[in-house]
Enzyme design. Sequence first.
Site, PDB file in Angstrom:
ATOM      1  CE  LYS A   1       4.248   2.923  -6.788  1.00 16.23           C
ATOM      2  NZ  LYS A   1       4.939   3.323  -5.554  1.00 16.23           N
TER       3      LYS A   1
ATOM      4  CD  GLU B   1     -11.607   8.801  -5.218  1.00 16.49           C
ATOM      5  OE1 GLU B   1     -11.773   9.980  -4.840  1.00 16.49           O
ATOM      6  OE2 GLU B   1     -12.496   8.122  -5.748  1.00 16.49           O
TER       7      GLU B   1
ATOM      8  CB  CYS C   1      -7.387  14.322  -0.889  1.00 20.68           C
ATOM      9  SG  CYS C   1      -8.226  12.865  -0.263  1.00 20.68           S
TER      10      CYS C   1
ATOM     11  CD  GLU D   1      -3.918  18.502  -3.030  1.00 21.71           C
ATOM     12  OE1 GLU D   1      -3.243  17.910  -3.880  1.00 21.71           O
ATOM     13  OE2 GLU D   1      -4.837  17.948  -2.380  1.00 21.71           O
TER      14      GLU D   1
HETATM   15  O1  TXE Z   1       2.126  12.054  -5.246  1.00 22.14           O
HETATM   16  P1  TXE Z   1       2.089  11.022  -6.431  1.00 22.14           P
HETATM   17  P2  TXE Z   1       3.363  12.886  -4.690  1.00 22.14           P
HETATM   18  C1  TXE Z   1      -0.953  15.512  -3.958  1.00 22.14           C
HETATM   19  C2  TXE Z   1      -0.370  16.571  -3.058  1.00 22.14           C
HETATM   20  C3  TXE Z   1       1.094  16.374  -3.208  1.00 22.14           C
HETATM   21  C4  TXE Z   1       1.176  16.023  -4.672  1.00 22.14           C
HETATM   22  C5  TXE Z   1       2.396  15.263  -5.081  1.00 22.14           C
HETATM   23  O2  TXE Z   1      -0.730  17.847  -3.521  1.00 22.14           O
HETATM   24  O3  TXE Z   1       1.829  17.528  -2.907  1.00 22.14           O
HETATM   25  O4  TXE Z   1       0.044  15.224  -4.906  1.00 22.14           O
HETATM   26  O5  TXE Z   1       2.611  14.189  -4.194  1.00 22.14           O
HETATM   27  C6  TXE Z   1       2.750   6.721  -7.597  1.00 22.14           C
HETATM   28  N1  TXE Z   1       2.753   6.070 -12.680  1.00 22.14           N
HETATM   29  N2  TXE Z   1      -1.341  14.300  -3.263  1.00 22.14           N
HETATM   30  O6  TXE Z   1       4.300  13.275  -5.774  1.00 22.14           O
HETATM   31  O7  TXE Z   1       3.336  11.102  -7.245  1.00 22.14           O
HETATM   32  C7  TXE Z   1       3.641   6.956  -6.398  1.00 22.14           C
HETATM   33  O8  TXE Z   1       4.705   6.045  -6.380  1.00 22.14           O
HETATM   34  C8  TXE Z   1       2.187   5.324 -11.725  1.00 22.14           C
HETATM   35  C9  TXE Z   1      -2.740  14.151  -3.024  1.00 22.14           C
HETATM   36  O9  TXE Z   1       3.940  12.133  -3.589  1.00 22.14           O
HETATM   37  O10 TXE Z   1       0.800  11.206  -7.109  1.00 22.14           O
HETATM   38  C10 TXE Z   1       2.653   6.780  -5.256  1.00 22.14           C
HETATM   39  O11 TXE Z   1       2.459   5.395  -4.995  1.00 22.14           O
HETATM   40  N3  TXE Z   1       2.273   5.615 -10.424  1.00 22.14           N
HETATM   41  C11 TXE Z   1      -3.082  12.860  -2.481  1.00 22.14           C
HETATM   42  C12 TXE Z   1       1.367   7.383  -5.825  1.00 22.14           C
HETATM   43  O12 TXE Z   1       1.549   7.375  -7.238  1.00 22.14           O
HETATM   44  C13 TXE Z   1       2.961   6.717 -10.069  1.00 22.14           C
HETATM   45  C14 TXE Z   1      -2.125  12.004  -1.829  1.00 22.14           C
HETATM   46  C15 TXE Z   1       1.062   8.804  -5.377  1.00 22.14           C
HETATM   47  O13 TXE Z   1       2.158   9.617  -5.646  1.00 22.14           O
HETATM   48  C16 TXE Z   1       3.581   7.534 -11.035  1.00 22.14           C
HETATM   49  C17 TXE Z   1      -0.754  12.260  -2.181  1.00 22.14           C
HETATM   50  C18 TXE Z   1       3.454   7.172 -12.398  1.00 22.14           C
HETATM   51  N4  TXE Z   1       3.969   7.905 -13.367  1.00 22.14           N
HETATM   52  C19 TXE Z   1      -0.413  13.404  -2.858  1.00 22.14           C
HETATM   53  N5  TXE Z   1       4.172   8.567 -10.386  1.00 22.14           N
HETATM   54  C20 TXE Z   1      -4.508  12.523  -2.226  1.00 22.14           C
HETATM   55  N6  TXE Z   1      -5.364  12.595  -3.240  1.00 22.14           N
HETATM   56  O14 TXE Z   1      -4.859  12.162  -1.125  1.00 22.14           O
HETATM   57  C21 TXE Z   1       3.949   8.397  -9.070  1.00 22.14           C
HETATM   58  N7  TXE Z   1       3.222   7.269  -8.865  1.00 22.14           N
END
Ligand code: TXE
Length: 486
Positions: A175, A250, A284, A386
């Site tokens: 996904k 990660e 990140c 962050e």
């Molecule tokens: O990330 P999400 P978001 C950090 C960054 C950002 C914050 C929120 O600080 O501001 O996270 O970003 C899926 N069960 N990073 O909300 O929600 C979602 O569909 C299963 C750091 O956009 O973590 C997507 O595919 N999956 C970072 C993925 O998780 C779920 C990169 C990431 O989205 C889910 C991005 C659930 N309950 C954001 N909820 C890095 N480490 O590089 C969401 N998803």
Amino acid sequence: MANGIKIQNFIGGQMLPPASGEYFDSINPAIAQSFADVPDSDARDLELAVTAAEKAFPAWRGMGAEKRAAIMHKLADLIEANAERFIEAECMDNGKPLSLCAAVDIPRAIANLRFFADAGKLLGGNTYESPGSYSYTLRQPFGTVAIISPWNLPLLLFTWKLAPALAAGNCVIAKPSEVTPLTAFMLSAFANEAGFPKGVLNVLHGRGPKIGAAITQHPRTPAISFTGGTATGREIYSGGAKLLKKVSLELGGKNPTVVFDDADFAKAVTGAKMAGFTNQGQICLCGSRVLVQDTIYEKFRDALVKEASDMSIGDPLQPDILLGALVSKAHMEKVLSCLDIAEQEGGRILTGGRRKIVPGRCAEGYFIEPTIIEGLPLHCRTNQEEIFGPVVTLMPFRDEDEAIRLANGTEYGLAASIWTEDAARGERVAARIDSGIVWVNCWNMRDLRTPFGGMKNSGVGREGGLRALEFFTEEKTVSRPNAAKA
Ligand code: TXE
């Protein structure tokens, strides 16, 4: 809706609409316009995908690493042959500069597929001989595994997980982020031509809390590899614990860039700028806290402010642009609210600090000026949470001990970069910083064989090289009496 592109799920070798029949918009953040319809998938789509994956598994596992590698290389060839389309799509979907997509995102996605295709051939077990027994281990794929990837490096991180899962002999439910689904959809459209048996690769699109959560809670996806926010990671980890799943996480970072007064000044300034602002600060690994030895603090601050304010920001399609748009309106608003908090906390904004209005076709786009803030203590929200945008803070330190205290003073522990011309100091400080990755006199220098991952709230486990392949396997021990010694 009725946008130009209708994204579909890829299940059992077929492009399928979501069972719900519902779609939502994918927005080009540089122009704030919708350009694609994204399937709003749910548990019904997942059930189809898991069934297809289970059916495909025996043949995919039985095919062997050589043949799997050939198919993965063919997929890489197809992406390479269509690289321009992938580069444009990534730029449109994410808002990052086209030049960055061309230099990093798409080449690395291709490299990920090739690297793990070949590394899969090296995956094997060990032998243990003793006078009484002879034992060996088998590394066997799980069957159906799940990967969930974020929006900041869409195809790069999607393939970083997909490739080792496939190379190890698993079928995959993947996904991509609903915010940037386009290049994963394009990749899936080449799967049949590359030669993947139907059901080996399944790509489901939709919202995290709906299809993402369904994937992680499905009883027959025993291993999950996730990259994303720490809060989501925590949810996946605790949900996975109930079903005893193997989980790799990660997550976020609040990474220090540590500059000593014996650093190569010009290189350190440019290094801190690139670490802070590459990809609009949405990596990140970005160095969002710049710690500078007090003896050079003012000089360094002024030079960094100058370099940051000279960065070109605007239409991501323009070749000389260094900073594009943030990924979404919601994310831009989150970053702007963090800047309000920084000011309320007493931070002084030295450059940037505002939404940038770019004239022309990008006038409605989600741009934020590169921003540098000083005057904040370690234990304030701005220095602890962050932000994930083009925002860095500056703090002075007196000596090595204080630098390390500040560097280690957050709940995160993903990456750090140290700038010094004293090799012994570089090694000393690297050893004492609590992070999974430390760069000395560089930033984001990556060798795909090295372990990749974080300590503390930055994650669980390490990816990269054979570790990623091993994550996607079960290790089995087989023992018998040692015939040779009988
Ligand atoms: O990330 P999400 P978001 C950090 C960054 C950002 C914050 C929120 O600080 O501001 O996270 O970003 C899926 N069960 N990073 O909300 O929600 C979602 O569909 C299963 C750091 O956009 O973590 C997507 O595919 N999956 C970072 C993925 O998780 C779920 C990169 C990431 O989205 C889910 C991005 C659930 N309950 C954001 N909820 C890095 N480490 O590089 C969401 N998803």
